[in-house]
Design a protein around this motif. Structure first.
Motif, PDB file in Angstrom:
ATOM      1  N   ALA A 116      38.255  42.905  42.056  1.00 27.40           N
ATOM      2  CA  ALA A 116      38.937  43.664  41.004  1.00 27.40           C
ATOM      3  C   ALA A 116      39.968  42.781  40.303  1.00 27.40           C
ATOM      4  O   ALA A 116      40.124  42.834  39.081  1.00 27.40           O
ATOM      5  CB  ALA A 116      39.614  44.902  41.589  1.00 27.40           C
ATOM      6  N   ARG A 117      40.661  41.948  41.063  1.00 28.38           N
ATOM      7  CA  ARG A 117      41.673  41.055  40.473  1.00 28.38           C
ATOM      8  C   ARG A 117      41.005  40.023  39.555  1.00 28.38           C
ATOM      9  O   ARG A 117      41.531  39.709  38.496  1.00 28.38           O
ATOM     10  CB  ARG A 117      42.456  40.357  41.588  1.00 28.38           C
ATOM     11  CG  ARG A 117      43.666  39.656  41.088  1.00 28.38           C
ATOM     12  CD  ARG A 117      44.715  40.665  40.665  1.00 28.38           C
ATOM     13  NE  ARG A 117      45.715  39.989  39.879  1.00 28.38           N
ATOM     14  CZ  ARG A 117      46.342  40.534  38.869  1.00 28.38           C
ATOM     15  NH1 ARG A 117      46.095  41.761  38.514  1.00 28.38           N
ATOM     16  NH2 ARG A 117      47.235  39.872  38.196  1.00 28.38           N
ATOM     17  N   ARG A 118      39.840  39.495  39.986  1.00 31.19           N
ATOM     18  CA  ARG A 118      39.121  38.523  39.135  1.00 31.19           C
ATOM     19  C   ARG A 118      38.712  39.179  37.822  1.00 31.19           C
ATOM     20  O   ARG A 118      38.793  38.559  36.766  1.00 31.19           O
ATOM     21  CB  ARG A 118      37.901  37.970  39.863  1.00 31.19           C
ATOM     22  CG  ARG A 118      38.230  36.897  40.868  1.00 31.19           C
ATOM     23  CD  ARG A 118      36.984  36.186  41.379  1.00 31.19           C
ATOM     24  NE  ARG A 118      36.041  37.069  42.028  1.00 31.19           N
ATOM     25  CZ  ARG A 118      36.068  37.418  43.303  1.00 31.19           C
ATOM     26  NH1 ARG A 118      37.009  36.933  44.089  1.00 31.19           N
ATOM     27  NH2 ARG A 118      35.161  38.219  43.815  1.00 31.19           N
ATOM     28  N   GLU A 119      38.264  40.439  37.876  1.00 34.24           N
ATOM     29  CA  GLU A 119      37.881  41.161  36.655  1.00 34.24           C
ATOM     30  C   GLU A 119      39.056  41.285  35.708  1.00 34.24           C
ATOM     31  O   GLU A 119      38.927  41.066  34.502  1.00 34.24           O
ATOM     32  CB  GLU A 119      37.350  42.551  36.992  1.00 34.24           C
ATOM     33  CG  GLU A 119      35.980  42.564  37.606  1.00 34.24           C
ATOM     34  CD  GLU A 119      35.542  43.970  38.007  1.00 34.24           C
ATOM     35  OE1 GLU A 119      36.149  44.949  37.537  1.00 34.24           O
ATOM     36  OE2 GLU A 119      34.590  44.072  38.810  1.00 34.24           O
ATOM     37  N   GLU A 121      41.741  39.363  35.604  1.00 32.86           N
ATOM     38  CA  GLU A 121      42.092  38.036  35.090  1.00 32.86           C
ATOM     39  C   GLU A 121      41.112  37.595  34.018  1.00 32.86           C
ATOM     40  O   GLU A 121      41.499  36.972  33.038  1.00 32.86           O
ATOM     41  CB  GLU A 121      42.149  37.029  36.233  1.00 32.86           C
ATOM     42  CG  GLU A 121      43.349  37.244  37.129  1.00 32.86           C
ATOM     43  CD  GLU A 121      43.323  36.401  38.385  1.00 32.86           C
ATOM     44  OE1 GLU A 121      42.308  35.714  38.641  1.00 32.86           O
ATOM     45  OE2 GLU A 121      44.314  36.438  39.131  1.00 32.86           O
ATOM     46  N   ASP A 122      39.818  37.911  34.191  1.00 28.14           N
ATOM     47  CA  ASP A 122      38.822  37.560  33.177  1.00 28.14           C
ATOM     48  C   ASP A 122      39.089  38.299  31.879  1.00 28.14           C
ATOM     49  O   ASP A 122      38.933  37.743  30.795  1.00 28.14           O
ATOM     50  CB  ASP A 122      37.402  37.873  33.670  1.00 28.14           C
ATOM     51  CG  ASP A 122      36.941  36.918  34.763  1.00 28.14           C
ATOM     52  OD1 ASP A 122      37.594  35.872  34.963  1.00 28.14           O
ATOM     53  OD2 ASP A 122      35.926  37.227  35.419  1.00 28.14           O
ATOM     54  N   GLU A 123      39.515  39.558  31.969  1.00 26.77           N
ATOM     55  CA  GLU A 123      39.826  40.338  30.774  1.00 26.77           C
ATOM     56  C   GLU A 123      41.054  39.794  30.063  1.00 26.77           C
ATOM     57  O   GLU A 123      41.165  39.880  28.851  1.00 26.77           O
ATOM     58  CB  GLU A 123      40.077  41.807  31.142  1.00 26.77           C
ATOM     59  CG  GLU A 123      38.836  42.538  31.567  1.00 26.77           C
ATOM     60  CD  GLU A 123      39.138  43.947  32.072  1.00 26.77           C
ATOM     61  OE1 GLU A 123      40.315  44.367  32.020  1.00 26.77           O
ATOM     62  OE2 GLU A 123      38.195  44.613  32.515  1.00 26.77           O
ATOM     63  N   ASP A 124      41.996  39.234  30.837  1.00 22.20           N
ATOM     64  CA  ASP A 124      43.238  38.738  30.260  1.00 22.20           C
ATOM     65  C   ASP A 124      43.108  37.361  29.628  1.00 22.20           C
ATOM     66  O   ASP A 124      43.996  36.927  28.907  1.00 22.20           O
ATOM     67  CB  ASP A 124      44.337  38.673  31.336  1.00 22.20           C
ATOM     68  CG  ASP A 124      44.797  40.058  31.752  1.00 22.20           C
ATOM     69  OD1 ASP A 124      44.492  41.028  31.023  1.00 22.20           O
ATOM     70  OD2 ASP A 124      45.457  40.171  32.800  1.00 22.20           O
ATOM     71  N   GLU A 125      42.004  36.651  29.903  1.00 17.46           N
ATOM     72  CA  GLU A 125      41.840  35.309  29.343  1.00 17.46           C
ATOM     73  C   GLU A 125      41.666  35.391  27.833  1.00 17.46           C
ATOM     74  O   GLU A 125      40.913  36.225  27.328  1.00 17.46           O
ATOM     75  CB  GLU A 125      40.615  34.621  29.946  1.00 17.46           C
ATOM     76  CG  GLU A 125      40.834  34.163  31.361  1.00 17.46           C
ATOM     77  CD  GLU A 125      39.628  33.417  31.911  1.00 17.46           C
ATOM     78  OE1 GLU A 125      38.749  33.014  31.121  1.00 17.46           O
ATOM     79  OE2 GLU A 125      39.577  33.244  33.131  1.00 17.46           O
TER      80      GLU A 125
END
Length: 151
Positions: A116-119, A121-125
């Motif tokens: 969930a955290r990776r998702e 972070e990917d959205e925030d890039e």
């Protein structure tokens, strides 16, 4: 009054409930956990209820409330170690635990929070522009014309 320990493991707070909780202990846990989320900046909370044989409606509502408080403070909650009898009781009490993810054990809960955290972070890039200065996010889209219309 007993306090439930809250342990920090990386970016996750782990709450291991080892005894059937009195109402006051559950309320204290809500306060302690909210304070620890803010103090540590953790983005995940795992509540291990493996040791609980029974869950009443108060504890079920408390789990939902903790998840809601955690979400407001930018942390996701996963309840782990739920026994079949506890799951059945929660359903029979009409407590669907909306907003709470569940996992079979702490390891799977940690994996769930990491994914969930990776998702997030990917959205925030930020979207990177192509070498020609254009982004390919709107590939094939046609920009509106900027000419004045004749009315």
């Amino acid at each position: 009054m007993d306090r439930v320990p809250v342990l920090k493991i990386g970016d996750i707070l782990l709450v291991s409930i080892q005894v059937d909780m009195a109402d006051q202990t559950a309320l204290q846990l809500q306060d302690d956990l909210a304070e620890r989320i803010v103090a540590t900046g953790c983005h995940g909370v795992i509540i291990d209820i493996t040791a609980l044989d029974i869950v009443d409606s108060f504890v079920g509502r408390m789990l939902s409330t903790i998840a809601s408080i955690s979400a407001v403070l930018d942390a996701e909650t996963v309840v782990v170690g739920m026994r079949p009898a506890v799951a059945i009781t929660l359903v029979e009490l009409g407590l669907s635990l909306n907003g709470i993810r569940t996992a079979l054990n702490v390891e799977r809960g940690m994996e769930l929070l990491a994914a969930a955290r990776r998702e997030v972070e990917d959205e925030d890039e930020p979207v990177e522009a192509e070498p020609d200065g254009q982004s390919d996010d709107f590939e094939g889209a046609v920009a509106p014309s900027r000419t004045a219309s004749s009315s």
